[in-house]
Structures are given as C-alpha cells and as structure tokens.
Scaffold this motif. Sequence first.
Motif, PDB file in Angstrom:
ATOM      1  N   LYS A 150      50.592 -29.648  15.360  1.00  0.00           N
ATOM      2  CA  LYS A 150      51.681 -30.626  15.260  1.00  0.00           C
ATOM      3  C   LYS A 150      53.023 -29.924  15.039  1.00  0.00           C
ATOM      4  O   LYS A 150      54.026 -30.274  15.664  1.00  0.00           O
ATOM      5  CB  LYS A 150      51.418 -31.616  14.116  1.00  0.00           C
ATOM      6  CG  LYS A 150      50.456 -32.704  14.449  1.00  0.00           C
ATOM      7  CD  LYS A 150      50.390 -33.706  13.313  1.00  0.00           C
ATOM      8  CE  LYS A 150      49.615 -34.922  13.706  1.00  0.00           C
ATOM      9  NZ  LYS A 150      49.638 -35.948  12.656  1.00  0.00           N
ATOM     10  N   HIS A 151      53.029 -28.926  14.147  1.00  0.00           N
ATOM     11  CA  HIS A 151      54.264 -28.187  13.892  1.00  0.00           C
ATOM     12  C   HIS A 151      54.716 -27.435  15.141  1.00  0.00           C
ATOM     13  O   HIS A 151      55.910 -27.406  15.458  1.00  0.00           O
ATOM     14  CB  HIS A 151      54.075 -27.207  12.734  1.00  0.00           C
ATOM     15  CG  HIS A 151      54.074 -27.864  11.391  1.00  0.00           C
ATOM     16  ND1 HIS A 151      55.156 -28.545  10.891  1.00  0.00           N
ATOM     17  CD2 HIS A 151      53.119 -27.932  10.438  1.00  0.00           C
ATOM     18  CE1 HIS A 151      54.880 -29.007   9.694  1.00  0.00           C
ATOM     19  NE2 HIS A 151      53.635 -28.652   9.381  1.00  0.00           N
ATOM     20  N   LEU A 152      53.773 -26.843  15.856  1.00  0.00           N
ATOM     21  CA  LEU A 152      54.122 -26.123  17.087  1.00  0.00           C
ATOM     22  C   LEU A 152      54.663 -27.080  18.148  1.00  0.00           C
ATOM     23  O   LEU A 152      55.596 -26.733  18.886  1.00  0.00           O
ATOM     24  CB  LEU A 152      52.905 -25.363  17.614  1.00  0.00           C
ATOM     25  CG  LEU A 152      52.505 -24.129  16.805  1.00  0.00           C
ATOM     26  CD1 LEU A 152      51.152 -23.601  17.270  1.00  0.00           C
ATOM     27  CD2 LEU A 152      53.567 -23.048  16.879  1.00  0.00           C
ATOM     28  N   ASN A 153      54.119 -28.287  18.226  1.00  0.00           N
ATOM     29  CA  ASN A 153      54.614 -29.278  19.186  1.00  0.00           C
ATOM     30  C   ASN A 153      56.052 -29.676  18.865  1.00  0.00           C
ATOM     31  O   ASN A 153      56.875 -29.841  19.772  1.00  0.00           O
ATOM     32  CB  ASN A 153      53.716 -30.510  19.218  1.00  0.00           C
ATOM     33  CG  ASN A 153      52.417 -30.245  19.946  1.00  0.00           C
ATOM     34  OD1 ASN A 153      52.337 -29.354  20.792  1.00  0.00           O
ATOM     35  ND2 ASN A 153      51.388 -31.003  19.613  1.00  0.00           N
ATOM     36  N   ILE A 154      56.360 -29.845  17.587  1.00  0.00           N
ATOM     37  CA  ILE A 154      57.728 -30.186  17.183  1.00  0.00           C
ATOM     38  C   ILE A 154      58.688 -29.058  17.551  1.00  0.00           C
ATOM     39  O   ILE A 154      59.786 -29.298  18.057  1.00  0.00           O
ATOM     40  CB  ILE A 154      57.784 -30.513  15.672  1.00  0.00           C
ATOM     41  CG1 ILE A 154      57.039 -31.814  15.400  1.00  0.00           C
ATOM     42  CG2 ILE A 154      59.220 -30.581  15.171  1.00  0.00           C
ATOM     43  CD1 ILE A 154      56.818 -32.123  13.936  1.00  0.00           C
ATOM     44  N   LEU A 155      58.263 -27.808  17.306  1.00  0.00           N
ATOM     45  CA  LEU A 155      59.097 -26.660  17.675  1.00  0.00           C
ATOM     46  C   LEU A 155      59.294 -26.582  19.188  1.00  0.00           C
ATOM     47  O   LEU A 155      60.390 -26.262  19.659  1.00  0.00           O
ATOM     48  CB  LEU A 155      58.469 -25.367  17.152  1.00  0.00           C
ATOM     49  CG  LEU A 155      58.498 -25.161  15.639  1.00  0.00           C
ATOM     50  CD1 LEU A 155      57.652 -23.954  15.254  1.00  0.00           C
ATOM     51  CD2 LEU A 155      59.925 -25.005  15.141  1.00  0.00           C
ATOM     52  N   GLU A 156      58.248 -26.911  19.933  1.00  0.00           N
ATOM     53  CA  GLU A 156      58.347 -26.871  21.397  1.00  0.00           C
ATOM     54  C   GLU A 156      59.257 -27.983  21.912  1.00  0.00           C
ATOM     55  O   GLU A 156      60.056 -27.762  22.821  1.00  0.00           O
ATOM     56  CB  GLU A 156      56.953 -26.977  22.014  1.00  0.00           C
ATOM     57  CG  GLU A 156      56.931 -26.682  23.488  1.00  0.00           C
ATOM     58  CD  GLU A 156      55.532 -26.591  24.061  1.00  0.00           C
ATOM     59  OE1 GLU A 156      55.425 -26.223  25.245  1.00  0.00           O
ATOM     60  OE2 GLU A 156      54.547 -26.893  23.348  1.00  0.00           O
ATOM     61  N   GLU A 157      59.153 -29.184  21.337  1.00  0.00           N
ATOM     62  CA  GLU A 157      60.023 -30.294  21.744  1.00  0.00           C
ATOM     63  C   GLU A 157      61.488 -29.986  21.463  1.00  0.00           C
ATOM     64  O   GLU A 157      62.367 -30.410  22.205  1.00  0.00           O
ATOM     65  CB  GLU A 157      59.610 -31.579  21.020  1.00  0.00           C
ATOM     66  CG  GLU A 157      58.321 -32.177  21.519  1.00  0.00           C
ATOM     67  CD  GLU A 157      57.845 -33.334  20.653  1.00  0.00           C
ATOM     68  OE1 GLU A 157      58.584 -33.752  19.736  1.00  0.00           O
ATOM     69  OE2 GLU A 157      56.726 -33.817  20.888  1.00  0.00           O
ATOM     70  N   ALA A 158      61.744 -29.237  20.388  1.00  0.00           N
ATOM     71  CA  ALA A 158      63.117 -28.860  20.053  1.00  0.00           C
ATOM     72  C   ALA A 158      63.607 -27.690  20.901  1.00  0.00           C
ATOM     73  O   ALA A 158      64.780 -27.340  20.843  1.00  0.00           O
ATOM     74  CB  ALA A 158      63.211 -28.507  18.566  1.00  0.00           C
ATOM     75  N   GLY A 159      62.709 -27.088  21.656  1.00  0.00           N
ATOM     76  CA  GLY A 159      63.092 -25.971  22.509  1.00  0.00           C
ATOM     77  C   GLY A 159      63.122 -24.633  21.795  1.00  0.00           C
ATOM     78  O   GLY A 159      63.614 -23.647  22.337  1.00  0.00           O
ATOM     79  N   LEU A 160      62.604 -24.580  20.575  1.00  0.00           N
ATOM     80  CA  LEU A 160      62.634 -23.345  19.795  1.00  0.00           C
ATOM     81  C   LEU A 160      61.525 -22.373  20.180  1.00  0.00           C
ATOM     82  O   LEU A 160      61.624 -21.182  19.899  1.00  0.00           O
ATOM     83  CB  LEU A 160      62.558 -23.666  18.304  1.00  0.00           C
ATOM     84  CG  LEU A 160      63.795 -24.381  17.756  1.00  0.00           C
ATOM     85  CD1 LEU A 160      63.517 -24.939  16.375  1.00  0.00           C
ATOM     86  CD2 LEU A 160      64.971 -23.448  17.727  1.00  0.00           C
ATOM     87  N   ILE A 161      60.459 -22.901  20.798  1.00  0.00           N
ATOM     88  CA  ILE A 161      59.392 -22.028  21.294  1.00  0.00           C
ATOM     89  C   ILE A 161      59.019 -22.487  22.700  1.00  0.00           C
ATOM     90  O   ILE A 161      59.292 -23.631  23.096  1.00  0.00           O
ATOM     91  CB  ILE A 161      58.137 -22.027  20.390  1.00  0.00           C
ATOM     92  CG1 ILE A 161      57.475 -23.395  20.342  1.00  0.00           C
ATOM     93  CG2 ILE A 161      58.472 -21.524  19.000  1.00  0.00           C
ATOM     94  CD1 ILE A 161      56.108 -23.388  19.674  1.00  0.00           C
ATOM     95  N   THR A 162      58.425 -21.574  23.439  1.00  0.00           N
ATOM     96  CA  THR A 162      57.869 -21.900  24.745  1.00  0.00           C
ATOM     97  C   THR A 162      56.404 -21.483  24.729  1.00  0.00           C
ATOM     98  O   THR A 162      55.991 -20.676  23.886  1.00  0.00           O
ATOM     99  CB  THR A 162      58.601 -21.160  25.881  1.00  0.00           C
ATOM    100  OG1 THR A 162      58.499 -19.760  25.652  1.00  0.00           O
ATOM    101  CG2 THR A 162      60.053 -21.575  25.956  1.00  0.00           C
ATOM    102  N   THR A 163      55.642 -22.034  25.638  1.00  0.00           N
ATOM    103  CA  THR A 163      54.221 -21.701  25.689  1.00  0.00           C
ATOM    104  C   THR A 163      53.850 -21.286  27.102  1.00  0.00           C
ATOM    105  O   THR A 163      54.531 -21.640  28.072  1.00  0.00           O
ATOM    106  CB  THR A 163      53.352 -22.900  25.270  1.00  0.00           C
ATOM    107  OG1 THR A 163      53.635 -24.000  26.127  1.00  0.00           O
ATOM    108  CG2 THR A 163      53.608 -23.289  23.832  1.00  0.00           C
ATOM    109  N   GLN A 164      52.771 -20.537  27.176  1.00  0.00           N
ATOM    110  CA  GLN A 164      52.245 -20.103  28.464  1.00  0.00           C
ATOM    111  C   GLN A 164      50.728 -20.092  28.376  1.00  0.00           C
ATOM    112  O   GLN A 164      50.165 -19.536  27.435  1.00  0.00           O
ATOM    113  CB  GLN A 164      52.772 -18.711  28.790  1.00  0.00           C
ATOM    114  CG  GLN A 164      52.278 -18.171  30.103  1.00  0.00           C
ATOM    115  CD  GLN A 164      52.782 -16.766  30.359  1.00  0.00           C
ATOM    116  OE1 GLN A 164      53.481 -16.189  29.533  1.00  0.00           O
ATOM    117  NE2 GLN A 164      52.430 -16.227  31.494  1.00  0.00           N
ATOM    118  N   LYS A 165      50.084 -20.715  29.351  1.00  0.00           N
ATOM    119  CA  LYS A 165      48.621 -20.723  29.401  1.00  0.00           C
ATOM    120  C   LYS A 165      48.150 -19.381  29.936  1.00  0.00           C
ATOM    121  O   LYS A 165      48.671 -18.873  30.914  1.00  0.00           O
ATOM    122  CB  LYS A 165      48.121 -21.826  30.318  1.00  0.00           C
ATOM    123  CG  LYS A 165      48.140 -23.191  29.689  1.00  0.00           C
ATOM    124  CD  LYS A 165      47.036 -23.329  28.707  1.00  0.00           C
ATOM    125  CE  LYS A 165      46.200 -24.539  29.004  1.00  0.00           C
ATOM    126  NZ  LYS A 165      45.117 -24.681  28.069  1.00  0.00           N
TER     127      LYS A 165
END
Length: 144
Positions: A50-65
Amino acid sequence: MPEEHSENHIFRALADPSRRLLLDLLFEDDGRTLTELCDYLNMTRHGVMKHLNILEEAGLITTQKNGREKLHYLNPVPITQIHDRWVSKFSKAWTSGLNRLMSRDKNMVPLKVANLAAFLFYRYKFLSRVEDKNLYRLPKRTRT
C-alpha cells in the motif's frame, strides 16, 4: 493532472515515516523487490505494498516487471521539483541574510558565524517541533 494536485500527492506521500524510509532504502540501493523492502519495515507485506502504491501514484518511485518480480526504483524528479519550488527559495534568503550580516561586520570571526548558524539551525528545528531536542545541541559559547 494539475501542478498543485501533484504537489499535494507528493507532500502526502512524504508525510509518512514509513514511506520516507522506503525512499531512503531505494536511494541506498535502487531496484529492490517487495520482499527486500519488507525486511526493513515492521508491517505486513500488504501494508508495504500500500505504501509503495502511494509512492508510485505520487510519482516518487517507478516500477519495472522482471519476470515474476517487480523492481522498485527511486524517481528523483518530483523531489527535485519540490526542492526547486519550495526549499531553494527559502535557503537563498538564509544565505543572503548571513552574507549581509558578515559584510556589515568585517571583524566577525568565523566562530561567531558558526555559532550564529548553529543557533539559527537549532531555532528552526525547535520551531519545527523536533522530537529529540537533544540531537541538536548548540556549541558551548565562548566569551570574546
């Protein structure tokens, strides 16, 4: 997404200490998996997600599969924009104030300037309601 809306998302994301810890961990070693990040937090895997999703929505982190794993990377652009917009303009005022003070008194020794800077830093932290006030101690004052 309007600029103010994204700034609000960023500030809300940064408001939580767990999310700031996640950003610190990604700063130290970018490209971590959820499992690696869970090792540092005292919460469930779902809570960290949940915390990672909030950071991703704010644009503070990106993810890669990467196969079955999802790697998390720090995105420094929003933090830099916040710094440029909010922090730098206030730090310029502090720096110019110290420069004006030093130019007024040519005999000011560097120790006095260091004591003044330490006092201003302490005062700022005190007004910001730092939890551990003993962390920021002023140097002992010397009589001149």
